[in-house]
Scaffold this motif. Structure first.
Motif, PDB file in Angstrom:
ATOM      1  N   ARG A  97       0.838  -1.207   0.000  1.00  0.00           N
ATOM      2  CA  ARG A  97       0.000   0.000   0.000  1.00  0.00           C
ATOM      3  C   ARG A  97       0.869   1.252   0.000  1.00  0.00           C
ATOM      4  O   ARG A  97       0.606   2.213  -0.733  1.00  0.00           O
ATOM      5  CB  ARG A  97      -0.914   0.000   1.223  1.00  0.00           C
ATOM      6  N   SER A  99       4.061   1.549  -1.014  1.00  0.00           N
ATOM      7  CA  SER A  99       4.858   1.703  -2.232  1.00  0.00           C
ATOM      8  C   SER A  99       4.011   2.053  -3.448  1.00  0.00           C
ATOM      9  O   SER A  99       4.520   2.632  -4.410  1.00  0.00           O
ATOM     10  CB  SER A  99       5.657   0.420  -2.501  1.00  0.00           C
ATOM     11  N   HIS A 100       2.706   1.742  -3.416  1.00  0.00           N
ATOM     12  CA  HIS A 100       1.833   2.049  -4.555  1.00  0.00           C
ATOM     13  C   HIS A 100       1.081   3.375  -4.388  1.00  0.00           C
ATOM     14  O   HIS A 100       0.322   3.755  -5.286  1.00  0.00           O
ATOM     15  CB  HIS A 100       0.821   0.917  -4.774  1.00  0.00           C
ATOM     16  N   SER A 101       1.276   4.054  -3.274  1.00  0.00           N
ATOM     17  CA  SER A 101       0.571   5.325  -3.053  1.00  0.00           C
ATOM     18  C   SER A 101       1.218   6.448  -3.853  1.00  0.00           C
ATOM     19  O   SER A 101       2.446   6.562  -3.900  1.00  0.00           O
ATOM     20  CB  SER A 101       0.580   5.684  -1.562  1.00  0.00           C
ATOM     21  N   ASP A 102       0.386   7.283  -4.478  1.00  0.00           N
ATOM     22  CA  ASP A 102       0.891   8.371  -5.309  1.00  0.00           C
ATOM     23  C   ASP A 102       0.946   9.708  -4.575  1.00  0.00           C
ATOM     24  O   ASP A 102       1.792  10.548  -4.875  1.00  0.00           O
ATOM     25  CB  ASP A 102       0.012   8.531  -6.555  1.00  0.00           C
ATOM     26  N   TYR A 103       0.032   9.905  -3.644  1.00  0.00           N
ATOM     27  CA  TYR A 103      -0.071  11.204  -2.980  1.00  0.00           C
ATOM     28  C   TYR A 103       0.723  11.208  -1.682  1.00  0.00           C
ATOM     29  O   TYR A 103       0.730  10.234  -0.925  1.00  0.00           O
ATOM     30  CB  TYR A 103      -1.530  11.545  -2.713  1.00  0.00           C
ATOM     31  N   PHE A 104       1.364  12.339  -1.391  1.00  0.00           N
ATOM     32  CA  PHE A 104       2.287  12.425  -0.255  1.00  0.00           C
ATOM     33  C   PHE A 104       1.607  12.084   1.073  1.00  0.00           C
ATOM     34  O   PHE A 104       2.131  11.288   1.856  1.00  0.00           O
ATOM     35  CB  PHE A 104       2.892  13.836  -0.176  1.00  0.00           C
ATOM     36  N   LYS A 107       0.720   8.431   1.159  1.00  0.00           N
ATOM     37  CA  LYS A 107       1.948   7.644   1.249  1.00  0.00           C
ATOM     38  C   LYS A 107       2.511   7.701   2.671  1.00  0.00           C
ATOM     39  O   LYS A 107       2.961   6.686   3.217  1.00  0.00           O
ATOM     40  CB  LYS A 107       2.981   8.165   0.250  1.00  0.00           C
ATOM     41  N   ASP A 190      -8.840  -2.623  -5.345  1.00  0.00           N
ATOM     42  CA  ASP A 190      -7.845  -2.013  -6.228  1.00  0.00           C
ATOM     43  C   ASP A 190      -7.777  -2.751  -7.560  1.00  0.00           C
ATOM     44  O   ASP A 190      -7.670  -2.123  -8.628  1.00  0.00           O
ATOM     45  CB  ASP A 190      -6.474  -2.026  -5.552  1.00  0.00           C
ATOM     46  N   TYR A 194      -8.722  -0.900 -11.072  1.00  0.00           N
ATOM     47  CA  TYR A 194      -7.739  -0.892 -12.162  1.00  0.00           C
ATOM     48  C   TYR A 194      -8.308  -1.540 -13.423  1.00  0.00           C
ATOM     49  O   TYR A 194      -8.210  -0.987 -14.526  1.00  0.00           O
ATOM     50  CB  TYR A 194      -6.483  -1.624 -11.680  1.00  0.00           C
ATOM     51  N   GLU A 198      -8.875   0.730 -16.729  1.00  0.00           N
ATOM     52  CA  GLU A 198      -7.757   0.701 -17.664  1.00  0.00           C
ATOM     53  C   GLU A 198      -7.739  -0.489 -18.618  1.00  0.00           C
ATOM     54  O   GLU A 198      -6.976  -0.478 -19.597  1.00  0.00           O
ATOM     55  CB  GLU A 198      -6.435   0.743 -16.882  1.00  0.00           C
ATOM     56  N   ARG A 256      -2.699  -6.009  -7.993  1.00  0.00           N
ATOM     57  CA  ARG A 256      -1.480  -5.199  -7.991  1.00  0.00           C
ATOM     58  C   ARG A 256      -0.836  -5.121  -6.616  1.00  0.00           C
ATOM     59  O   ARG A 256       0.345  -4.758  -6.502  1.00  0.00           O
ATOM     60  CB  ARG A 256      -1.788  -3.785  -8.491  1.00  0.00           C
TER      61      ARG A 256
END
Length: 354
Positions: A97, A99-104, A107, A190, A194, A198, A256
């Motif tokens: 979780r 390592s896959h987070s995009d937002y600071f 994360k 998730d 995804y 996508e 993922r």
């Protein structure tokens, strides 16, 4: 009925009708600041039941099935061999979780959660004589990041009953895809988020008859976040999952994050339903890509392979036959159970020498 199934092989079966996730639900800040995963806090009724049982019986071995049960296994009876049977690595899930987070901010929150779970598991593991994991990946992660006391960690894979799960239970519906997993579990949510955003639109563009069935609980899930359309059916919990899987032309497993090994994939392979998965989805299952199932991590390739799978009867039959063979050879519950029993006996001999 799970209770009656257990009663057929156990001297006694006692249960506490309480959902620990609901029982231990707290304000978000309290959960975040807790020194341990809140859901692992013992339920008083369960604690009392275990105390009563241990007061009447001297156990040689006490097995906790998952971290939710770990606290109860550690109640009293210091002489009993204690085994923690992990369904997956909780700390590894938290790391995924993070390592896959995009937002600071997200994360940072997941990093704190990972550190908390890792510290909790280090203390917990040290109190058991044996830890079992369902995949080499979970074992390796735990050995490198969690296990600091040298407790024995062994792999006992997930399995499937090949007698009850076999090809021919239902006739596949043309164009039907299936994902069997409760969306209440973040890794499943998730995966479908995804897939629907996508991958699925490309499949729909080229195949008008395609449909997707998602089984499993959706209680409390914000399904409005998912890119659903009229071709997607959410079943909720179903009693007869075998028929649902067997009626699909293919099972998709675009996972993922998460650990463990995938019962959903093993069930599909046993039932003769071809599988297409990500590398993470097929993790820990001993397969050959293109022979036993199809693997794709790129969303465009995943869509292309899914279309090919739906269109090519020979490919489906080949994957179904090879997948069934793999399950029979490596993932049937009977040999797995014998291996687990041997591990228990070996641990007993090392901890309680005669």
């Amino acid at each position: 009925n799970i209770g009656s199934d257990l009663e057929s092989i156990c001297d006694s079966v006692e249960a506490v009708d309480i959902d620990p996730f609901v029982h231990n639900q707290k304000h978000a800040i309290q959960r975040f600041l807790s020194s341990q995963p809140v859901v692992n806090r013992p339920v008083p009724q369960m604690t009392h039941l275990v105390e009563q049982k241990q007061a009447r019986i001297d156990f040689d071995v006490i097995i906790a099935s998952g971290e939710l049960m770990a606290t109860y296994a550690l109640q009293g009876q210091e002489t009993a061999v204690k085994v923690l049977e992990e369904h997956n690595s909780f700390s590894r899930l938290m790391y995924d979780r993070f390592s896959h987070s995009d937002y600071f901010l997200l994360k940072s929150k997941h990093w704190v959660s990972y550190q908390k779970v890792k510290r909790y598991e280090r203390k917990l593991f040290s109190r058991f004589d044996l830890i079992t994991m369902v995949s080499e990946q979970d074992k390796d992660f735990s050995e490198r990041h969690v296990n600091r006391t040298g407790v024995k960690i062994e792999v006992v894979p997930n399995g499937v009953d090949c007698r009850l799960n076999h090809p021919g239970i239902a006739r596949p519906v043309p164009g039907r895809l299936l994902y069997n997993g409760a969306l209440t579990y973040s890794a499943n949510f998730d995966a479908m988020d995804y897939f629907l955003k996508e991958i699925y639109p490309s499949i729909r563009q080229k195949m008008s008859i395609v449909s997707l069935v998602i089984t499993g609980s959706i209680d409390g899930v914000s399904i409005e976040q998912l890119a659903l359309d009229e071709s997607v059916r959410l079943t909720g919990y179903v009693q007869d999952i075998q028929s649902e899987i067997a009626s699909a032309m293919a099972l998709v497993a675009p996972l993922r994050i998460g650990g463990g090994s995938r019962l959903k994939i093993l069930e599909a392979m046993a039932l003769g339903t071809p599988v297409i998965a990500t590398t993470k989805g097929a993790e820990s299952i001993d397969i050959t890509d293109g022979k036993d199932m199809l693997i794709a991590d790129d969303p465009t390739l995943f869509a292309e392979l899914t279309i090919r799978l739906l269109q090519e009867e020979d490919l489906r039959q080949s994957l179904a036959m090879n997948g069934r063979r793999i399950v029979e050879l490596h993932y049937d519950w009977q040999p797995i159970g014998r291996n687990f029993n041997n591990l228990i006996e070996t641990t007993k001999c090392s901890v309680q020498p005669s």
